[in-house]
Design a protein around this motif. Structure first.
Motif, short mmCIF file in Angstrom:
data_model
loop_
_atom_site.label_atom_id
_atom_site.label_comp_id
_atom_site.label_asym_id
_atom_site.label_seq_id
_atom_site.Cartn_x
_atom_site.Cartn_y
_atom_site.Cartn_z
N ARG A 216 0.66 -0.83 -0.02
CA ARG A 216 -0.26 0.42 0.24
C ARG A 216 1.09 1.06 -0.04
NH1 ARG A 216 -5.19 -0.51 4.63
NH2 ARG A 216 -2.91 -0.56 5.40
N ILE A 217 0.44 2.36 -1.07
CA ILE A 217 1.61 3.17 -1.13
C ILE A 217 0.73 4.35 -0.08
CG2 ILE A 217 2.20 5.33 -2.69
CD1 ILE A 217 2.55 3.22 -4.77
N TRP A 218 1.37 5.08 0.87
CA TRP A 218 1.32 6.35 1.42
C TRP A 218 1.27 7.65 0.81
CZ3 TRP A 218 -3.60 5.30 4.05
CH2 TRP A 218 -4.09 3.94 4.57
N ILE A 219 1.42 8.30 0.81
CA ILE A 219 1.90 9.88 0.14
C ILE A 219 1.45 10.87 1.36
CG2 ILE A 219 1.95 12.07 -1.16
CD1 ILE A 219 2.26 8.57 -2.23
N THR A 220 2.74 11.43 1.35
CA THR A 220 3.20 11.94 2.98
C THR A 220 3.61 13.76 2.23
OG1 THR A 220 4.33 12.46 5.26
CG2 THR A 220 5.62 11.26 3.87
N HIS A 221 3.84 14.05 3.69
CA HIS A 221 4.61 15.61 3.05
C HIS A 221 4.26 16.85 1.36
CE1 HIS A 221 8.59 18.26 3.50
NE2 HIS A 221 8.48 17.59 4.17
N LEU A 222 3.40 16.67 1.78
CA LEU A 222 2.21 17.42 0.48
C LEU A 222 2.81 18.34 1.65
CD1 LEU A 222 0.45 15.14 0.62
CD2 LEU A 222 -0.48 15.88 -1.22
N ASP A 240 -1.89 2.22 -12.22
CA ASP A 240 -2.26 1.16 -11.59
C ASP A 240 -1.91 0.28 -10.37
OD1 ASP A 240 0.24 2.05 -12.17
OD2 ASP A 240 1.36 0.11 -12.76
N ARG A 241 -1.91 1.69 -9.60
CA ARG A 241 -1.00 1.33 -8.11
C ARG A 241 -2.40 1.82 -6.96
NH1 ARG A 241 3.59 -0.95 -6.46
NH2 ARG A 241 5.20 -1.00 -8.16
N ASP A 242 -1.93 1.92 -5.97
CA ASP A 242 -3.49 2.17 -5.03
C ASP A 242 -2.66 3.89 -4.24
OD1 ASP A 242 -5.22 2.54 -3.50
OD2 ASP A 242 -5.59 0.71 -2.63
N ILE A 243 -2.68 4.71 -4.99
CA ILE A 243 -2.28 5.73 -4.05
C ILE A 243 -3.17 6.55 -3.61
CG2 ILE A 243 -1.95 7.96 -4.16
CD1 ILE A 243 0.15 6.04 -5.72
N ARG A 244 -2.65 6.31 -1.39
CA ARG A 244 -3.57 6.88 -0.54
C ARG A 244 -2.78 8.51 0.10
NH1 ARG A 244 -6.20 1.50 2.05
NH2 ARG A 244 -6.09 0.44 0.33
N GLN A 245 -3.31 9.31 -0.05
CA GLN A 245 -2.51 10.32 1.22
C GLN A 245 -3.15 10.12 2.27
OE1 GLN A 245 -4.55 14.21 0.18
NE2 GLN A 245 -3.87 14.89 1.38
N LEU A 246 -1.59 10.41 2.88
CA LEU A 246 -1.55 10.17 4.34
C LEU A 246 -1.67 11.35 5.58
CD1 LEU A 246 0.07 8.08 6.37
CD2 LEU A 246 1.77 9.00 6.33
N ALA A 247 -3.14 10.97 6.19
CA ALA A 247 -3.83 11.72 6.90
C ALA A 247 -3.32 11.71 8.73
CB ALA A 247 -5.32 11.56 6.32
N GLN A 248 -3.59 13.24 9.14
CA GLN A 248 -3.54 13.34 10.04
C GLN A 248 -4.41 12.23 11.05
OE1 GLN A 248 -2.09 17.25 10.70
NE2 GLN A 248 -3.68 17.38 12.11
N ASP A 249 -4.13 11.65 11.69
CA ASP A 249 -4.73 10.94 13.40
C ASP A 249 -4.83 9.79 11.85
OD1 ASP A 249 -4.67 12.54 15.48
OD2 ASP A 249 -6.79 13.65 14.19
N GLN A 250 -4.15 9.25 11.74
CA GLN A 250 -4.66 7.68 10.70
C GLN A 250 -3.72 7.31 11.32
OE1 GLN A 250 -3.87 8.65 6.41
NE2 GLN A 250 -4.21 6.04 6.75
N VAL A 251 -4.40 5.63 11.34
CA VAL A 251 -3.46 4.40 12.41
C VAL A 251 -3.37 3.95 11.35
CG1 VAL A 251 -3.71 3.13 14.26
CG2 VAL A 251 -4.44 5.45 14.64
N ILE A 252 -1.92 3.28 10.62
CA ILE A 252 -1.83 2.14 9.86
C ILE A 252 -0.97 0.81 11.10
CG2 ILE A 252 -0.50 0.99 8.68
CD1 ILE A 252 -0.07 4.28 7.59
N GLU A 253 -2.18 0.31 11.07
CA GLU A 253 -1.63 -1.20 11.86
C GLU A 253 -1.24 -2.53 10.66
OE1 GLU A 253 -4.66 -3.01 15.14
OE2 GLU A 253 -5.54 -0.71 14.32
N TRP A 254 -0.11 -2.82 11.28
CA TRP A 254 0.83 -4.15 10.62
C TRP A 254 1.07 -5.30 11.42
CZ3 TRP A 254 3.34 -0.19 11.29
CH2 TRP A 254 4.40 -0.27 12.03
#
Ligand SMILES: [Zn+2]
Ligand SMILES: [Zn+2]
Length: 254
Positions: A216-222, A240-254
């Motif tokens: 998964r690709i998260w875009i930051t520092h915009l 061809d890729r799932d591009i998401r904008q990283l957001a303040q307060d977002q939580v990524i678990e892995w």
């Protein structure tokens, strides 16, 4: 493992905060203005800070954190970074002019902060969480981090423009699940992106064509105010890729 985004903007204004991620409850990745969103109790619980580079939007919370909680902790905060980054902090920040040197406060044998040099490619393991420095290409010495837990790796590139070394490192990983990578400017501001060694949509599109895995690709520092334009250009060029904008307060678990 859990990464909470306290700040991920390329600047401030209207509630935006600069780069600071909370890993579980005791580790910070960068110490931008996002750090100011933590409670005093949460600040006191931070034992380790990993810095990607010395730019103010990534370090300005560190001196203020030490001042706020140093006397309440009983043990130093450990700052991990490239040796070159720590040298810049020594020379230009903790120099008794811009800020006191908390490596000597209250005394050198019992300080509020310790520096821990982490050369490129080296790792440290903290209670089942392994953090490894990765190459980056920026106007000052800079690195990214690979954070590996039981179910795979998350990579945060920090500030960077195109980097062969980084792409080789990413393509060598068999377990890359999450990739947080920057795109600071839209294509129209390419010249500024080149001068400041950041990505713009065309450069990121070119870079991702070389990436063999499909995290998964998260875009930051915009750049503040330009977020929608940057994301629209990215979606157009990287269909061809799932591009998401990283957001303040977002939580990524892995
Ligand atoms: Zn920077
Ligand atoms: Zn930055």
């Amino acid at each position: 493992m859990e990464l909470k985004v306290l700040g991920c903007s390329g600047g401030i204004g209207s509630g935006r905060h600069t780069t600071c991620f909370l890993l579980d409850d005791d580790i910070l990745i960068d110490a931008g203005t996002g750090i100011t969103r933590l409670s005093h109790e949460q600040l006191t619980a931070i034992d380790h800070i990993f810095l990607t580079h010395s730019h103010l939007d990534h370090v300005l919370g560190l001196p203020l954190l030490l001042d706020a909680v140093g006397d309440r902790r009983g043990k130093p905060v450990i700052v991990h970074a490239l040796p070159e980054t720590l040298e810049i902090l020594s020379d230009h920040l903790f120099n008794w002019k811009l800020w006191p040197d908390f490596r000597e406060i209250p005394d050198e044998s019992n300080p509020w902060v310790r520096f821990s040099p982490l050369p490129l490619g080296s790792s440290i393991e903290l209670v089942g969480r392994r953090l490894t420095t990765l190459p980056a290409h920026h106007v000052v010495p800079a690195c990214g981090y690979r954070i590996t837990g039981q179910s795979g790796s998350l990579v945060f590139t920090g500030d960077t423009t195109s980097s062969d070394a980084l792409m080789h490192a990413l393509n060598d990983m068999g377990d890359l699940r999450e990739l947080i990578i920057e795109t600071s400017f839209e294509n129209e501001l390419r010249d500024i992106a080149v001068a400041s060694q950041h990505h713009w949509p065309d450069s990121l599109a070119q870079e991702l064509r070389r990436l063999k895995s499909r995290p998964r690709i998260w875009i930051t520092h915009l750049k503040p105010g330009n977020e929608d334009a940057i994301v629209a250009e990215l979606r157009q060029r990287i269909a061809d890729r799932d591009i998401r904008q990283l957001a303040q307060d977002q939580v990524i678990e892995w």
